[in-house]
Write a protein that holds these residues in place. Structure first.
Motif, short mmCIF file in Angstrom:
data_model
loop_
_atom_site.label_atom_id
_atom_site.label_comp_id
_atom_site.label_asym_id
_atom_site.label_seq_id
_atom_site.Cartn_x
_atom_site.Cartn_y
_atom_site.Cartn_z
N SER A 17 3.11 -16.91 40.07
CA SER A 17 3.96 -15.53 39.52
C SER A 17 5.13 -15.71 40.26
O SER A 17 5.28 -16.04 41.52
CB SER A 17 3.05 -14.46 39.80
OG SER A 17 1.56 -14.33 39.57
N LYS A 73 9.80 -19.45 36.11
CA LYS A 73 9.52 -20.24 34.92
C LYS A 73 9.89 -19.66 33.78
O LYS A 73 10.57 -20.41 32.92
CB LYS A 73 7.74 -20.21 34.76
CG LYS A 73 6.92 -20.81 35.60
CD LYS A 73 5.54 -20.76 35.42
CE LYS A 73 4.84 -19.30 34.97
NZ LYS A 73 4.70 -18.59 36.10
N THR A 99 3.63 -17.04 27.35
CA THR A 99 2.26 -16.60 27.30
C THR A 99 1.85 -15.49 28.22
O THR A 99 0.87 -14.89 28.08
CB THR A 99 1.34 -17.88 27.55
OG1 THR A 99 1.45 -18.18 28.88
CG2 THR A 99 2.05 -19.00 26.65
N ALA A 138 3.46 -12.85 28.94
CA ALA A 138 3.76 -11.47 28.16
C ALA A 138 2.70 -11.22 27.12
O ALA A 138 2.45 -9.86 27.07
CB ALA A 138 5.03 -11.65 27.40
N TYR A 165 -0.63 -11.83 27.68
CA TYR A 165 -1.67 -11.52 28.60
C TYR A 165 -1.19 -9.84 28.97
O TYR A 165 -2.19 -8.97 29.03
CB TYR A 165 -1.95 -12.31 29.62
CG TYR A 165 -2.81 -13.63 29.23
CD1 TYR A 165 -3.99 -13.47 28.82
CD2 TYR A 165 -2.36 -14.73 28.98
CE1 TYR A 165 -4.85 -14.69 28.19
CE2 TYR A 165 -2.69 -15.79 28.51
CZ TYR A 165 -3.97 -15.90 28.00
OH TYR A 165 -4.78 -16.82 27.51
N ARG A 173 6.04 -5.23 31.89
CA ARG A 173 6.68 -5.98 33.24
C ARG A 173 6.44 -4.66 34.47
O ARG A 173 6.57 -5.16 35.62
CB ARG A 173 8.40 -5.66 33.05
CG ARG A 173 8.40 -6.95 32.12
CD ARG A 173 8.16 -8.22 32.16
NE ARG A 173 8.47 -9.08 31.00
CZ ARG A 173 7.78 -10.11 30.66
NH1 ARG A 173 7.13 -10.83 31.66
NH2 ARG A 173 7.88 -10.53 29.59
N VAL A 223 -3.41 -7.11 35.10
CA VAL A 223 -3.40 -8.29 34.28
C VAL A 223 -4.54 -9.35 34.51
O VAL A 223 -5.07 -9.91 33.92
CB VAL A 223 -2.01 -8.83 33.79
CG1 VAL A 223 -1.47 -9.34 35.18
CG2 VAL A 223 -2.09 -9.85 33.04
N CYS A 238 -6.96 -10.84 31.87
CA CYS A 238 -6.77 -12.24 31.35
C CYS A 238 -7.80 -13.15 31.73
O CYS A 238 -7.99 -14.31 31.28
CB CYS A 238 -5.37 -12.72 31.67
SG CYS A 238 -5.39 -13.19 33.56
N ARG A 282 -9.03 -14.74 26.46
CA ARG A 282 -8.26 -16.06 26.67
C ARG A 282 -8.50 -16.89 25.26
O ARG A 282 -7.40 -17.54 24.80
CB ARG A 282 -8.82 -16.81 27.61
CG ARG A 282 -8.54 -16.26 28.94
CD ARG A 282 -8.60 -17.56 30.07
NE ARG A 282 -7.25 -18.11 30.01
CZ ARG A 282 -6.19 -17.53 30.62
NH1 ARG A 282 -6.18 -16.36 31.23
NH2 ARG A 282 -5.06 -18.25 30.51
N GLY A 303 3.32 -20.48 31.41
CA GLY A 303 1.97 -19.98 31.50
C GLY A 303 1.31 -20.29 32.94
O GLY A 303 1.87 -20.53 33.76
N ASP A 343 -2.05 -22.13 32.18
CA ASP A 343 -2.98 -23.17 31.93
C ASP A 343 -2.58 -23.84 30.42
O ASP A 343 -3.19 -24.39 29.68
CB ASP A 343 -4.50 -22.45 31.33
CG ASP A 343 -4.05 -21.37 30.24
OD1 ASP A 343 -2.85 -20.90 30.02
OD2 ASP A 343 -4.92 -21.02 29.41
N ARG A 359 -2.64 -11.72 42.71
CA ARG A 359 -2.54 -12.31 41.38
C ARG A 359 -2.88 -13.86 41.40
O ARG A 359 -3.66 -14.31 40.59
CB ARG A 359 -1.45 -11.92 40.74
CG ARG A 359 -1.53 -11.30 39.37
CD ARG A 359 -0.57 -10.27 38.71
NE ARG A 359 0.88 -10.45 39.06
CZ ARG A 359 1.67 -11.09 38.25
NH1 ARG A 359 1.55 -11.88 37.39
NH2 ARG A 359 3.07 -11.08 38.80
N ARG A 398 -10.56 -18.02 38.97
CA ARG A 398 -11.25 -17.78 37.97
C ARG A 398 -11.92 -18.90 37.11
O ARG A 398 -11.04 -20.08 37.29
CB ARG A 398 -10.41 -16.79 36.67
CG ARG A 398 -9.39 -17.70 36.10
CD ARG A 398 -8.76 -16.74 34.98
NE ARG A 398 -7.78 -17.74 34.29
CZ ARG A 398 -6.32 -17.25 34.39
NH1 ARG A 398 -6.06 -16.01 34.89
NH2 ARG A 398 -5.55 -18.27 33.78
O1 DC Z 1 3.68 -15.39 33.96
P1 DC Z 1 3.42 -13.91 34.15
O2 DC Z 1 3.31 -13.19 35.67
O3 DC Z 1 4.10 -12.66 33.15
O4 DC Z 1 1.75 -13.50 33.65
C1 DC Z 1 1.08 -12.37 33.75
C2 DC Z 1 -0.42 -12.71 34.06
O5 DC Z 1 -1.06 -13.26 32.96
C3 DC Z 1 -0.72 -13.67 35.35
O6 DC Z 1 -1.18 -12.90 36.33
C4 DC Z 1 -1.67 -14.62 34.98
C5 DC Z 1 -1.87 -14.36 33.38
N1 DC Z 1 -1.48 -15.57 32.54
C6 DC Z 1 -2.48 -16.46 32.50
O7 DC Z 1 -3.82 -16.18 32.89
N2 DC Z 1 -2.45 -17.46 31.65
C7 DC Z 1 -0.99 -17.72 30.93
N3 DC Z 1 -1.06 -18.89 30.07
C8 DC Z 1 0.00 -16.96 31.17
C9 DC Z 1 -0.51 -15.76 32.24
#
Ligand code: DC
Length: 223
Positions: free
Chosen positions: A16, A20, A38, A40, A42, A91, A99, A103, A109, A129, A131, A180, A187
């Motif tokens: 985070s 990116k 991606t 956004a 989640y 946001r 989140v 997620c 997922r 993202g 993953d 986070r 996970r």
């Molecule tokens: O990029 P971000 O901080 O806006 O993402 C928010 C949350 O979404 C982050 O804590 C983890 C999850 N996430 C995820 O598990 N897989 C992704 N491809 C993108 C985000």
């Protein structure tokens, strides 16, 4: 190198607040390709679940929510939930604090991974993202993994939130980033992880323009 007209995917993963999304947006614009945020997606599922009072648990209620949720993006890349822009809510700290629980659910997922693959298959795309290089597009032509000192990340995110008028402290933002990343990395399902073949970019001491340039140098589209 990529030939003009060739379809390709750029996977941009990292923790985070590593920069990116800002980087991905500029790369997409420079190369004339699609940008898919991606995180956004989640965040949008999390907001929708919170508004319905659904806990982060598998079950028919979560399946129903996922089935009836249409996600899209407007021309400014702001997420649309059932056609409505909810950019500022997704946001905020409420969604940021929840989140990681939503997620991690396999149903969430699976649904979002499928949507991301559909979008990425149709056009040249940069996806940011956690993953993308490991699970969503393990065969992506280009893979990058961004890392940044956590204090620097917290400062950047704190400034962004203050500019949006959110009342938060630097400590809350820092704790949220650390927590986070801990949850996202530990996970079982598609954790935050550098793909073995991803190029690591440390953004602690470099500008956004330098981050962008590093990616463009690798991709180097030729006519
Ligand atoms: O990029 P971000 O901080 O806006 O993402 C928010 C949350 O979404 C982050 O804590 C983890 C999850 N996430 C995820 O598990 N897989 C992704 N491809 C993108 C985000």
């Amino acid at each position: 190198m990529t030939k003009a007209g060739e379809k390709f995917v750029i996977a941009l993963d990292g923790g985070s607040g590593t920069g990116k999304s800002t980087t991905a947006k500029i790369v997409a614009k420079t190369l004339g390709i699609t940008y898919l945020d991606t995180g956004a997606m989640y965040r949008a599922v999390t907001l929708a679940a919170l508004e319905k009072g659904l806990p982060p648990e598998e079950g028919p209620a979560m399946d129903d929510l996922l089935k009836n949720l249409t996600l899209g993006f407007d021309s400014e890349n702001h997420v649309l939930i059932n056609g409505v822009s909810r950019e500022s809510e997704i946001r905020g700290m409420k969604v940021s604090s929840n989140v990681s629980f939503y997620c991690a659910l396999p149903s969430v997922r699976a649904a979002l991974t499928e949507q991301q693959r559909e979008i990425g298959k149709k056009q040249s795309c940069i996806l940011d993202g956690r993953d993308i290089g490991t699970v969503v597009f393990p065969d992506a032509k280009y893979k990058f993994f961004m890392v940044t000192d956590v204090e620097v990340r917290a400062q950047r995110r704190y400034k962004e939130l203050l500019e949006k008028g959110e009342k938060v402290t630097l400590e809350e933002v820092l704790n949220n980033l650390v927590e986070r990343d801990r949850l996202d990395s530990s996970r079982a399902n598609a954790p935050l992880k550098k793909a073995d073949d991803a190029i690591e970019i440390d953004t602690t001491h470099i500008s956004i323009q330098q981050q962008v340039q590093k990616i463009l140098d690798y991709v180097g589209v030729v006519a």
